[in-house]
Design a protein around this motif. Structure first.
Motif, mmCIF file in Angstrom:
data_model
loop_
_atom_site.group_PDB
_atom_site.id
_atom_site.type_symbol
_atom_site.label_atom_id
_atom_site.label_comp_id
_atom_site.label_asym_id
_atom_site.label_seq_id
_atom_site.Cartn_x
_atom_site.Cartn_y
_atom_site.Cartn_z
ATOM 1 N N ARG A 60 43.444 3.905 -0.667
ATOM 2 C CA ARG A 60 43.593 5.085 -1.638
ATOM 3 C C ARG A 60 42.572 5.236 -2.631
ATOM 4 N N ALA A 61 41.351 4.490 -2.668
ATOM 5 C CA ALA A 61 40.424 4.725 -3.378
ATOM 6 C C ALA A 61 39.985 6.066 -3.742
ATOM 7 N N PRO A 62 40.043 6.253 -5.286
ATOM 8 C CA PRO A 62 40.152 7.864 -5.590
ATOM 9 C C PRO A 62 38.820 8.662 -5.502
ATOM 10 N N SER A 63 37.628 8.082 -5.261
ATOM 11 C CA SER A 63 36.537 8.793 -4.783
ATOM 12 C C SER A 63 36.001 8.047 -3.807
#
Lengths: 317, 315
Positions: A60-63
């Motif tokens: 789910r890391a957002p970048s």
């Protein structure tokens, strides 16, 4: 003429006292060997269990940049586990044996990993506080009397300091971001600060192994000394970041030239150490599932290697 | 901005060790990762113009196809974190995931430079993140193989073997592309994929020719992956146009090389080449057209959840 055990012990004591390095083939007292195995195994297990709370956010890391950093970091932890298990092998125990002890709860790992990672800010806070505390604990171990351990720690410390910087940089970015991101950071700091102080272990009066470990130059400083060093190092960093450390008693003491801080909740610490933390069962269950679920793969590799060896013998015969 | 440093104390014999904190203030240093990150993939000339006579939208679409294959494959492989059968395998699978992620990032940035990100832009994110987090499944152009569930280690190995053999054949030919970015990505990818294919081939041998159980699981993994293989060789209209322009590779040309690898590895591993029908397309459309399996929606729901909860944020 054979050398007596007494002479060997005297030689060992001289090596240790003169800051020399004990190497795998050197004679060493059984207690020294056992203490080292316990400490290095616990450290190796911590690296491996520590992959789980951070791994929780890889998908789910957002970048993509953060995803790559996090994946590389968790991969480094697997690598640290590998170096440390190798160091224990020089003391006569193998990785499989130690893994069994871990999943049977006969050996411990750092209690900090029994807390959950609830937001992505936890990834930054783990880098800053947890890796920061680990570095304070581990830098003196680069001069540990046992050569293979000391050498493994030199490499690990370099990588840990890089991880810590990545964590701090993530937090700086979030603190310069939206209100929701800043709140996420403060919430994570509120949850991780006290457990990070517990990473140094019980207060000196309640740490039975410290004196012998210091005499053997396995350990260099007491738990409380290291904890104080960590607090003094972290307070100005928290100010630079713009977060509040959740301790109303935390303040500079001019007389001591150090920060005073509040009482640690040792009941909570003991509870987590004894297995009743928020994630103990889950972490061990996952480790057990990976280990037992991978048995058929390890069996296959061993069977294939045996077949290959047998085939290689045929033409030579 | 750097945090205040801990002052080293010259009277402390440990002070040289404590200087590791200085690393907190130094500039980016990729070498500090034990196993690397593939970050240096970002140095290709993203800004180069499309080659003469090449349609910009076609080139962007092609970059997205190759980017999405790598991005979704990397996402799937990352799911193995802390779950592999041995620590060495945890490290190796993460390596492969990182390599693919590095390939995806350059290709996404290239697609973004060619205008592909604009329809999806909701906030201040970089092109690679707009394209990763703010596109819906129908705008993803990956082949469906990469989005399928990896299952157990046997199926994962079969998946890596097929995927890396195919992508290596593709990237090898792409090194001669008229587009300088594609050519640069391909040159780096060839080295990476050679390792991925070798890793998968080694494990295919161990599992196929290991124990009875591992043989059965490896064969079952291969069988499960097989229906998704045919799609790898179907040329899309965009690819056909770009093949004519000297930019892209015709996937139909890759079949012989992939077959050659499998014909070498599978018998050596005592495995049988599956005879299973290919999964059907939906009205003649597959992954390259944005028509996917049910799996992709779930993969994206997980991957995009946090970024979409904060569309105004950067990380």
């Amino acid at each position: 003429m054979t050398v007596t055990e007494q002479e060997l012990e005297a030689q060992f004591e001289r090596t240790v006292a003169s800051e020399g390095r004990v190497e795998p083939r050197d004679w060493m007292p059984e207690g020294y060997r056992k203490t080292l195995i316990r400490q290095i195994a616990q450290h190796a297990h911590s690296e491996i269990i520590g992959m789980q709370p951070e791994g929780n956010w890889i998908l789910r890391a957002p970048s993509l940049r953060r995803k790559a950093i996090l994946l590389a970091k968790v991969q480094d932890e697997a690598g640290h586990g590998l170096y440390l298990y190798s160091a224990t092998e020089t003391l006569g125990v193998d990785r499989g044996e130690l893994t069994e002890k871990l999943i049977d709860s006969k050996q411990k790992y750092s209690s900090i990993f029994n807390y959950p990672t609830l937001t992505f800010a936890d990834i930054g806070v783990i880098g800053w506080l947890v890796d920061g505390a680990a570095i304070v604990n581990q830098v003196p171990l680069c001069r540990s009397s046992y050569g293979p351990y000391a050498r493994a720690m030199v490499r690990i410390c370099k990588e840990e300091s890089f991880h810590q910087r990545q964590g701090f940089e993530l937090l700086m970015t979030l603190m310069a971001g939206t209100e929701a991101q800043r709140a996420m950071v403060q919430d994570a700091v509120d949850r991780w600060w006290w457990p990070s102080l517990m990473m140094f272990g019980p207060a000196d009066g309640d740490s039975p192994n410290t004196q012998q470990s210091m005499a053997w130059r396995i350990k260099r400083h007491t738990n409380d000394e290291l904890r104080q060093r960590y607090v003094d190092m972290t307070v100005p960093q928290a100010e630079a970041l713009g977060v509040t450390l959740p301790d109303p008693e935390l303040r500079w003491n001019d007389e001591r030239q150090a920060h005073d801080f509040g009482d640690i909740d040792w009941d909570e610490f003991m509870q987590v150490v004894k297995g009743a933390g928020p994630c103990n069962a889950q972490r061990l269950q996952n480790r057990r599932a990976a280990h037992e679920g991978g048995q058929w793969v390890r069996d296959a590799a061993a069977a294939y290697a045996a077949k290959q060896a047998a085939r290689a013998e045929v033409p030579a015969a | 901005m750097a945090p205040p440093m801990m002052h080293s104390d010259d009277t402390d014999p440990a002070h040289h060790d404590e200087n590791v904190y200085d690393a907190l203030a130094t500039a980016d240093d990729d070498g500090r990762w034990a196993f690397g990150t593939g970050f240096d993939a970002g140095t290709a000339e993203i800004d180069a113009p499309a080659p003469d006579g090449v349609d910009r939208d076609d080139l962007a679409a092609y970059c997205l196809m190759l980017a999405d294959d790598a991005l979704i494959a990397s996402q799937r492989l990352s799911g193995w974190t802390a779950k592999a059968p041995e620590l060495e395998e945890d490290v190796a699978l993460a390596n492969i995931a990182l390599d693919l992620l590095g390939q995806a990032r350059v290709l996404l940035s290239r697609a973004g430079h060619l205008g592909a990100a604009e329809p999806f832009r909701a906030g201040p994110q970089d092109d690679e993140d707009v394209l990763t987090y703010f596109r819906d499944d129908r705008a993803f152009r990956n082949v469906t193989l990469v989005e399928t569930d990896l299952g157990d280690f046997g199926r994962t190995i079969a998946w890596i073997l097929v995927l890396s053999s195919w992508r290596l054949a593709l990237m090898h030919r792409l090194t001669g592309s008229r587009d300088p970015v594609l050519a640069a990505v391909a040159a780096k990818a060839v080295k990476e994929l050679t390792y991925h294919r070798d890793y998968a081939a080694q494990w295919t041998l161990r599992l196929g020719d290991g124990t009875e159980l591992s043989h059965a699981r490896m064969q079952a993994g291969l069988d499960a992956v097989w229906p998704f293989v045919e799609e790898l060789f179907l040329p899309h209209a965009t690819e056909r146009r770009l093949v004519d322009a000297g930019v892209a590779v015709d996937p139909a040309e890759l079949r012989a090389e992939v077959d050659g690898v499998l014909d070498q590895v599978l018998p050596a591993a005592t495995l049988t080449r599956p005879e299973r029908p290919a999964v059907g397309l939906v009205g003649g459309r597959g992954g390259r057209d944005g028509v996917h399996t049910e799996s992709l929606g779930t993969v994206l729901a997980v991957m995009q959840s946090l970024a979409r909860a904060h569309p105004e944020a950067t990380w």
